[in-house]
Enzyme design. Structure first.
Site, PDB file in Angstrom:
ATOM      1  N   TYR A   1      11.197 -13.533  -5.837  1.00 13.05           N
ATOM      2  CA  TYR A   1      10.910 -12.924  -4.539  1.00 13.05           C
ATOM      3  C   TYR A   1       9.712 -13.617  -3.881  1.00 13.05           C
ATOM      4  CZ  TYR A   1       8.487  -9.930  -1.276  1.00 13.05           C
ATOM      5  OH  TYR A   1       7.787  -9.495  -0.184  1.00 13.05           O
TER       6      TYR A   1
ATOM      7  N   LYS B   1       9.468 -16.241  -0.428  1.00 14.10           N
ATOM      8  CA  LYS B   1       8.633 -16.091   0.778  1.00 14.10           C
ATOM      9  C   LYS B   1       7.843 -17.385   1.014  1.00 14.10           C
ATOM     10  CE  LYS B   1       9.907 -12.209   2.135  1.00 14.10           C
ATOM     11  NZ  LYS B   1      10.464 -11.984   3.456  1.00 14.10           N
TER      12      LYS B   1
ATOM     13  N   SER C   1       4.491 -12.331   3.174  1.00 17.10           N
ATOM     14  CA  SER C   1       3.755 -11.419   2.296  1.00 17.10           C
ATOM     15  C   SER C   1       2.528 -12.113   1.736  1.00 17.10           C
ATOM     16  CB  SER C   1       4.683 -11.015   1.147  1.00 17.10           C
ATOM     17  OG  SER C   1       3.951 -10.446   0.102  1.00 17.10           O
TER      18      SER C   1
HETATM   19  C1  UD1 Z   1       4.113  -5.369  -4.570  1.00 17.84           C
HETATM   20  C2  UD1 Z   1       4.674  -6.698  -4.937  1.00 17.84           C
HETATM   21  C3  UD1 Z   1       4.416  -7.682  -3.807  1.00 17.84           C
HETATM   22  C4  UD1 Z   1       5.040  -7.153  -2.530  1.00 17.84           C
HETATM   23  C5  UD1 Z   1       4.473  -5.769  -2.230  1.00 17.84           C
HETATM   24  C6  UD1 Z   1       5.190  -5.144  -1.061  1.00 17.84           C
HETATM   25  C7  UD1 Z   1       4.598  -6.670  -7.398  1.00 17.84           C
HETATM   26  C8  UD1 Z   1       3.989  -7.277  -8.624  1.00 17.84           C
HETATM   27  N1  UD1 Z   1       4.133  -7.125  -6.214  1.00 17.84           N
HETATM   28  O1  UD1 Z   1       2.704  -5.496  -4.429  1.00 17.84           O
HETATM   29  O2  UD1 Z   1       4.957  -8.937  -4.133  1.00 17.84           O
HETATM   30  O3  UD1 Z   1       4.775  -8.018  -1.463  1.00 17.84           O
HETATM   31  O4  UD1 Z   1       4.666  -4.912  -3.359  1.00 17.84           O
HETATM   32  O5  UD1 Z   1       4.549  -3.957  -0.718  1.00 17.84           O
HETATM   33  O6  UD1 Z   1       5.465  -5.833  -7.481  1.00 17.84           O
HETATM   34  N2  UD1 Z   1       0.971   0.946  -9.373  1.00 17.84           N
HETATM   35  C9  UD1 Z   1       0.858   1.919 -10.360  1.00 17.84           C
HETATM   36  N3  UD1 Z   1       1.950   2.683 -10.634  1.00 17.84           N
HETATM   37  C10 UD1 Z   1       3.150   2.537  -9.983  1.00 17.84           C
HETATM   38  C11 UD1 Z   1       3.247   1.532  -8.970  1.00 17.84           C
HETATM   39  C12 UD1 Z   1       2.140   0.756  -8.705  1.00 17.84           C
HETATM   40  O7  UD1 Z   1      -0.186   2.092 -10.971  1.00 17.84           O
HETATM   41  O8  UD1 Z   1       4.107   3.256 -10.300  1.00 17.84           O
HETATM   42  C13 UD1 Z   1      -0.237   0.143  -9.059  1.00 17.84           C
HETATM   43  C14 UD1 Z   1      -0.053  -1.360  -9.266  1.00 17.84           C
HETATM   44  O9  UD1 Z   1      -0.389  -1.726 -10.579  1.00 17.84           O
HETATM   45  C15 UD1 Z   1      -1.010  -1.918  -8.204  1.00 17.84           C
HETATM   46  C16 UD1 Z   1      -0.960  -0.888  -7.073  1.00 17.84           C
HETATM   47  O10 UD1 Z   1      -0.477   0.302  -7.678  1.00 17.84           O
HETATM   48  O11 UD1 Z   1      -2.325  -1.960  -8.707  1.00 17.84           O
HETATM   49  C17 UD1 Z   1      -0.022  -1.302  -5.948  1.00 17.84           C
HETATM   50  O12 UD1 Z   1       1.255  -1.610  -6.478  1.00 17.84           O
HETATM   51  P1  UD1 Z   1       2.526  -1.833  -5.551  1.00 17.84           P
HETATM   52  O13 UD1 Z   1       2.634  -0.741  -4.560  1.00 17.84           O
HETATM   53  O14 UD1 Z   1       3.713  -2.088  -6.424  1.00 17.84           O
HETATM   54  O15 UD1 Z   1       2.159  -3.129  -4.716  1.00 17.84           O
HETATM   55  P2  UD1 Z   1       1.739  -4.598  -5.227  1.00 17.84           P
HETATM   56  O16 UD1 Z   1       1.973  -4.777  -6.660  1.00 17.84           O
HETATM   57  O17 UD1 Z   1       0.375  -4.877  -4.702  1.00 17.84           O
END
Ligand code: UD1
Length: 361
Positions: free
Chosen positions: A170, A174, A144
């Protein structure tokens, strides 16, 4: 452990965690792309995959067999079970391994570090040991972009430092696994390991028959949006709009799971290239970032549904912006992502709309 299907001595690719989200799309792509001269063996402990009552195969595997009209050798085995795993290697002529099996919920890993290190690190070490015992030295690893921590520069290339400032077990697991695999490659030149560092996998197979099916409330953005769209969840929370990004919300490099799956097929092909060997880490992303608000707008456009959302505070551990330098994947694998944001949303929506409750009917 009892073999669930008749073994074969056809050359085989072993896929650990092959019933999971990225694993199942890769299995389907391998079957679509390879001729009839290769068998696919899947091992999965079903910790995050659904098997319907009375069925031998978990749902994604059963559906892939239906879609491809091919047989998959499936074993309900935990990769930490050395004897169970060894029997599979005795039973099949395994040429190479694609290793997905792992726990992956960032928040949960903070609560349950030992479970995460057990599953992800002990699991990987046991697999590597069994591979070595059977003289199998070719591995594609599911890594990742989280190993980079907070990006020091963008786009991130594979030379960016890893392991710095990682906050979750997690993410550390990795990183540790990559370090372990580097040592293993140093110990014996027979090893060939390609560690694929995924950015943010989204989307589903075009058929709409398999897709991401998170248990409980989704942690990740895309499954959350699609469950709001289908009416399973009321409203999306947007974690922060005060980042230094295009519109203040977090920016990520979303990549279609089918592009990702094709990246794995290309990685396996590398093993046949003369002179190839050792450890290689490769980014799999598109090279383009989209904000949370851009994702919502794209999904609304494709689905015709409104996505109610509320801006809330930042989520701990989140970074502002992240996207990949994809030049190495193009050079080394001859691969690049071809699917657009619209494809990602349309395919996610087809899967979610056809299967509002995921694999459970
Ligand atoms: C997350 C993990 C990362 C993992 C990846 C797998 C975290 C901090 N990181 O990445 O380690 O490898 O998933 O796909 O969890 N967001 C919202 N509302 C939500 C969910 C997300 O606003 O309900 C925003 C987050 O703040 C971020 C973006 O959407 O800016 C993407 O979030 P997410 O899909 O959880 O992925 P990552 O955080 O990039």
């Amino acid at each position: 452990m009892k073999p669930e299907t008749n073994g074969s001595k056809m050359p085989s690719i072993l896929v650990t965690g092959g019933a999971g989200y990225v694993g199942s799309h890769t299995v389907l792509t391998l079957l679509e792309r390879q001729g009839t001269d290769i068998d696919i063996v899947v091992v999965d402990n079903l910790s995050n995959a659904y098997r319907a009552q009375g069925q031998k195969q978990p749902e994604p595997i059963r559906i892939i067999e239906e879609l491809t009209d091919k047989t998959i050798h499936f074993y309900d085995v935990d990769i930490r079970d050395k004897d169970g795993l060894s029997k599979i290697f005795e039973h099949h002529d395994i040429e190479s391994v694609i290793h997905f099996a792992a726990l992956k919920a960032v928040g949960e890993s903070v609560q349950k570090p030992l479970e995460y290190y057990q599953a992800n690190i002990t699991g990987t070490c046991t697999l590597l040991e069994v591979m070595r015992n059977f003289g199998v030295y070719k591995l594609v690893y599911s890594s990742s972009c989280t190993v980079y921590g907070e990006p020091e520069n963008l786009p991130i290339n594979e030379g960016h430092p890893t392991g710095r400032g990682l906050t979750s077990p997690y993410g550390k697991s990795k990183y540790f696994c990559e370090e372990i695999m580097k040592d293993v490659c140093r110990s014996d030149p027979k090893w060939m390991i390609v560690s694929l560092r995924y950015f943010n996998p989204v989307g589903a197979h075009r058929s709409g028959r398999i897709g991401e099916d998170p248990s409980g409330i989704p942690n990740n953005l895309m499954p959350y949006i699609s469950q709001v769209a289908v009416g399973r969840l009321k409203e999306l929370q947007v974690f922060g709009n005060d980042y230094a990004t295009v519109d203040g919300t977090g920016v990520r490099d979303y990549i279609h799971v089918q592009d990702l799956a094709e990246g794995h097929v290309k990685a396996v092909k590398l093993f046949h290239q003369p002179g190839f060997g050792g450890f290689h880490a490769v980014n799999l992303g598109t090279g383009t970032g989209y904000s949370v608000l851009q994702m919502i707008a794209a999904f609304e456009q494709v689905s015709g549904r409104q996505i109610p959302y509320k801006i809330v505070g930042r989520r701990e551990g989140d970074i502002a912006e992240n996207y990949a330098d994809v030049s190495l994947s193009q050079r080394l694998l001859g691969w690049r992502a071809t699917r657009t944001l619209e494809d990602m949303c349309a395919d996610t929506w087809r899967w979610q709309h056809n299967n509002p409750n995921g694999f459970k009917k």
